[in-house]
Design a protein around this motif. Structure first.
Motif, PDB file in Angstrom:
ATOM      1  N   GLY A  28       0.800  -1.209   0.000  1.00 18.54           N
ATOM      2  CA  GLY A  28       0.000   0.000   0.000  1.00 18.54           C
ATOM      3  C   GLY A  28       0.839   1.268   0.000  1.00 18.54           C
ATOM      4  N   ALA A  29       0.169   2.391  -0.030  1.00 20.39           N
ATOM      5  CA  ALA A  29       0.825   3.698  -0.074  1.00 20.39           C
ATOM      6  C   ALA A  29       1.026   4.240   1.341  1.00 20.39           C
ATOM      7  CB  ALA A  29      -0.023   4.670  -0.890  1.00 20.39           C
ATOM      8  N   GLU A  30       1.615   5.434   1.422  1.00 18.52           N
ATOM      9  CA  GLU A  30       1.736   6.139   2.690  1.00 18.52           C
ATOM     10  C   GLU A  30       1.967   7.606   2.424  1.00 18.52           C
ATOM     11  OE1 GLU A  30       5.010   4.338   4.751  1.00 18.52           O
ATOM     12  OE2 GLU A  30       6.495   5.577   3.731  1.00 18.52           O
ATOM     13  N   THR A  31       1.679   8.447   3.409  1.00 20.37           N
ATOM     14  CA  THR A  31       1.954   9.874   3.271  1.00 20.37           C
ATOM     15  C   THR A  31       3.462  10.118   3.378  1.00 20.37           C
ATOM     16  OG1 THR A  31       1.836  10.376   5.639  1.00 20.37           O
ATOM     17  CG2 THR A  31      -0.243  10.368   4.417  1.00 20.37           C
ATOM     18  N   ASN A  32       3.882  11.307   3.027  1.00 19.39           N
ATOM     19  CA  ASN A  32       5.304  11.648   3.149  1.00 19.39           C
ATOM     20  C   ASN A  32       5.777  11.602   4.591  1.00 19.39           C
ATOM     21  OD1 ASN A  32       5.570  12.025   0.392  1.00 19.39           O
ATOM     22  ND2 ASN A  32       5.154  14.226   0.491  1.00 19.39           N
ATOM     23  N   ASP A  33       4.844  11.730   5.544  1.00 18.25           N
ATOM     24  CA  ASP A  33       5.189  11.646   6.966  1.00 18.25           C
ATOM     25  C   ASP A  33       5.113  10.223   7.502  1.00 18.25           C
ATOM     26  OD1 ASP A  33       5.693  14.356   7.191  1.00 18.25           O
ATOM     27  OD2 ASP A  33       3.619  14.839   7.733  1.00 18.25           O
ATOM     28  N   GLY A  34       4.796   9.265   6.622  1.00 27.38           N
ATOM     29  CA  GLY A  34       4.829   7.865   7.023  1.00 27.38           C
ATOM     30  C   GLY A  34       3.534   7.275   7.530  1.00 27.38           C
ATOM     31  N   TYR A  35       2.412   7.987   7.390  1.00 27.41           N
ATOM     32  CA  TYR A  35       1.125   7.407   7.792  1.00 27.41           C
ATOM     33  C   TYR A  35       0.691   6.434   6.706  1.00 27.41           C
ATOM     34  CZ  TYR A  35      -3.763   7.050   9.280  1.00 27.41           C
ATOM     35  OH  TYR A  35      -4.978   6.583   9.694  1.00 27.41           O
ATOM     36  N   PRO A  36       0.507   5.150   7.037  1.00 26.28           N
ATOM     37  CA  PRO A  36       0.298   4.138   6.000  1.00 26.28           C
ATOM     38  C   PRO A  36      -1.161   3.967   5.591  1.00 26.28           C
ATOM     39  CG  PRO A  36       0.601   3.066   8.108  1.00 26.28           C
ATOM     40  CD  PRO A  36       0.749   4.553   8.357  1.00 26.28           C
ATOM     41  N   GLU A  37      -1.322   3.624   4.336  1.00 24.94           N
ATOM     42  CA  GLU A  37      -2.656   3.363   3.799  1.00 24.94           C
ATOM     43  C   GLU A  37      -3.369   2.255   4.554  1.00 24.94           C
ATOM     44  OE1 GLU A  37      -4.759   1.913  -0.401  1.00 24.94           O
ATOM     45  OE2 GLU A  37      -2.577   2.140  -0.279  1.00 24.94           O
ATOM     46  N   HIS A  38      -2.633   1.191   4.924  1.00 23.78           N
ATOM     47  CA  HIS A  38      -3.313   0.079   5.595  1.00 23.78           C
ATOM     48  C   HIS A  38      -3.939   0.518   6.914  1.00 23.78           C
ATOM     49  CE1 HIS A  38      -0.045  -0.506   8.569  1.00 23.78           C
ATOM     50  NE2 HIS A  38       0.824  -0.381   7.563  1.00 23.78           N
ATOM     51  N   ALA A  39      -3.272   1.418   7.658  1.00 28.84           N
ATOM     52  CA  ALA A  39      -3.821   1.905   8.925  1.00 28.84           C
ATOM     53  C   ALA A  39      -5.029   2.801   8.674  1.00 28.84           C
ATOM     54  CB  ALA A  39      -2.761   2.652   9.715  1.00 28.84           C
ATOM     55  N   PHE A  40      -4.929   3.670   7.674  1.00 26.79           N
ATOM     56  CA  PHE A  40      -6.050   4.535   7.312  1.00 26.79           C
ATOM     57  C   PHE A  40      -7.265   3.702   6.923  1.00 26.79           C
ATOM     58  CE2 PHE A  40      -8.492   6.293   3.775  1.00 26.79           C
ATOM     59  CZ  PHE A  40      -8.999   7.445   4.358  1.00 26.79           C
ATOM     60  N   ALA A  41      -7.058   2.727   6.042  1.00 26.63           N
ATOM     61  CA  ALA A  41      -8.171   1.920   5.542  1.00 26.63           C
ATOM     62  C   ALA A  41      -8.854   1.154   6.672  1.00 26.63           C
ATOM     63  CB  ALA A  41      -7.674   0.958   4.462  1.00 26.63           C
ATOM     64  N   PHE A  42      -8.051   0.598   7.575  1.00 28.96           N
ATOM     65  CA  PHE A  42      -8.646  -0.172   8.660  1.00 28.96           C
ATOM     66  C   PHE A  42      -9.431   0.735   9.602  1.00 28.96           C
ATOM     67  CE2 PHE A  42      -8.550  -2.546  12.720  1.00 28.96           C
ATOM     68  CZ  PHE A  42      -9.172  -3.706  12.287  1.00 28.96           C
ATOM     69  N   ASP A  43      -8.897   1.915   9.894  1.00 27.55           N
ATOM     70  CA  ASP A  43      -9.582   2.841  10.798  1.00 27.55           C
ATOM     71  C   ASP A  43     -10.919   3.279  10.208  1.00 27.55           C
ATOM     72  OD1 ASP A  43      -9.383   4.591  13.268  1.00 27.55           O
ATOM     73  OD2 ASP A  43      -9.656   6.129  11.736  1.00 27.55           O
TER      74      ASP A  43
END
Length: 277
Positions: A95-110
Motif C-alpha cells: 500500500g501507499a503512505e503519506t510523506n510523513d509515514g502514515y500508511p494506507e493500511h492503517a487509514f483503511a482499517f480505521d
C-alpha cells in the motif's frame, strides 16, 4: 396511505434526484476539500437517511480495508501470483503512505471500523475481510471470496491512493467486464453502488473528486482481481491521494476519517434503500 417502507423509498428517490440536480447546477460544492462537509444539500441527505435505526436490518455488507500492517515484512507471501479472474496478479501489496509515514493500511482499517459501527447501528450485518491491522493479506482472491460466501448485498474496498503529489481528490472504481467474463452479473448494480457512494462520500467529507485520474470521480476497470472475482455488487473507493500534501493532512486527521466513514456508510445506505435509477 403508503407503507412506511414505500414512503421511505419515495423520500430516498426524491433525495437522490435532488442531489443529482444540485450537482448538475454546481450548488453542492461549498467547503469542498476543506475537511468539512458541504452544507447546501445537508438537509436533503439528512432526510434521506433519517427513517429509523433498523433501515438496514437483514442486509449484509462487506467492508474490505485494503492491504495489512504485516504486508511490508512479508514480501514473499504477498508477491506470489493468484487468480484474478482470467489473469494472475500479486496476492496483495504493502500500500501507499503519506510523506510523513502514515500508511494506507492503517487509514483503511480505521475508516472501515468506523463505517462498520455506523452500519451496524442501522441494523446491518457487517463482515470485514481482516480483523486487525497487524496481519498479512488476505490475498485479493480471498477478499473477493469472503464477500461471495456471505452473499453480501454490497461490498466496498477501502483504500487511499498513492498518486502524483500534484493530484488530489477521491474516486470510486467500479468493475468492467473481467478477462473471464464471469463478473457480468454485478456490473450494473456495482455501477449504482459506485454512484451512491460518490454522492455520500462527497457530501460527508467535502473531498473533491480526483483531478488526476478517473472521470467525475468514477473509474471502470477490468484489471482488479477483487472486482473480477466478486459475484456481489462491489466497488473500491480511493478516499484521497496520500502523496498530495493537502490530502495527506486530511487522511491523518481522526475527525476527517470519521467524516470518511460516514460517507462510506451513507453511500452504502443510499444504494441499499433507494430504488434503482
Amino acid at each position: 396511505m403508503p407503507s412506511r417502507s414505500r414512503a421511505f423509498a419515495m423520500v430516498l428517490a426524491a433525495a437522490v434526484l435532488l442531489l443529482v440536480g444540485l450537482a448538475a447546477r454546481g450548488v453542492s460544492s461549498p467547503s469542498r476539500g476543506s475537511g468539512a462537509p458541504p452544507q447546501t444539500d445537508a438537509a436533503v441527505v439528512g432526510l434521506a437517511l433519517s427513517a429509523g435505526q433498523d433501515r438496514l436490518r437483514g442486509r449484509t455488507i462487506l467492508l474490505d480495508p485494503g492491504h495489512n500492517g504485516g504486508n511490508a515484512a512479508a514480501a514473499a507471501v504477498i508477491s506470489r501470483k493468484v487468480d484474478a479472474g482470467g489473469a494472475e496478479k500479486e496476492c496483495d501489496t504493502a500500500g501507499a503512505e503519506t510523506n510523513d509515514g502514515y500508511p494506507e493500511h492503517a487509514f483503511a482499517f480505521d475508516v472501515a471500523i468506523r463505517a462498520a459501527a455506523l452500519l451496524r447501528g442501522r441494523g446491518a450485518t457487517v463482515v470485514l475481510t481482516r480483523p486487525d491491522d497487524s496481519g498479512v493479506g488476505p490475498c485479493i482472491n480471498e477478499r473477493a471470496r469472503i464477500g461471495n460466501d456471505v452473499h453480501a448485498d454490497a461490498a466496498v474496498s477501502v483504500h487511499a491512493d498513492g498518486g502524483p503529489p500534484t493530484g488530489s481528490g477521491f474516486h470510486i472504481i467500479a468493475p468492467s467486464l473481467g478477462p473471464d467474463g464471469a463478473n457480468a452479473v454485478i456490473l450494473a448494480p456495482s455501477a449504482r453502488l459506485a454512484d451512491a457512494l460518490r454522492i455520500g462520500f462527497e457530501h460527508d467529507t467535502g473531498e473533491p473528486r480526483a483531478d488526476y485520474v478517473a472521470d467525475a470521480g468514477l473509474s471502470f476497470r477490468a484489471d482488479l482481481g477483487g472486482l473480477n472475482l466478486s459475484r456481489v455488487p462491489k466497488v473500491f473507493i480511493e478516499c484521497a491521494n496520500m502523496r498530495n500534501p493537502a490530502d495527506a493532512t486530511r487522511v491523518s486527521d481522526a475527525t476527517w476519517r470519521q467524516h470518511a466513514a460516514q460517507g462510506v456508510a451513507d453511500g452504502i445506505t443510499l444504494f441499499l434503500t433507494a430504488p434503482p435509477s
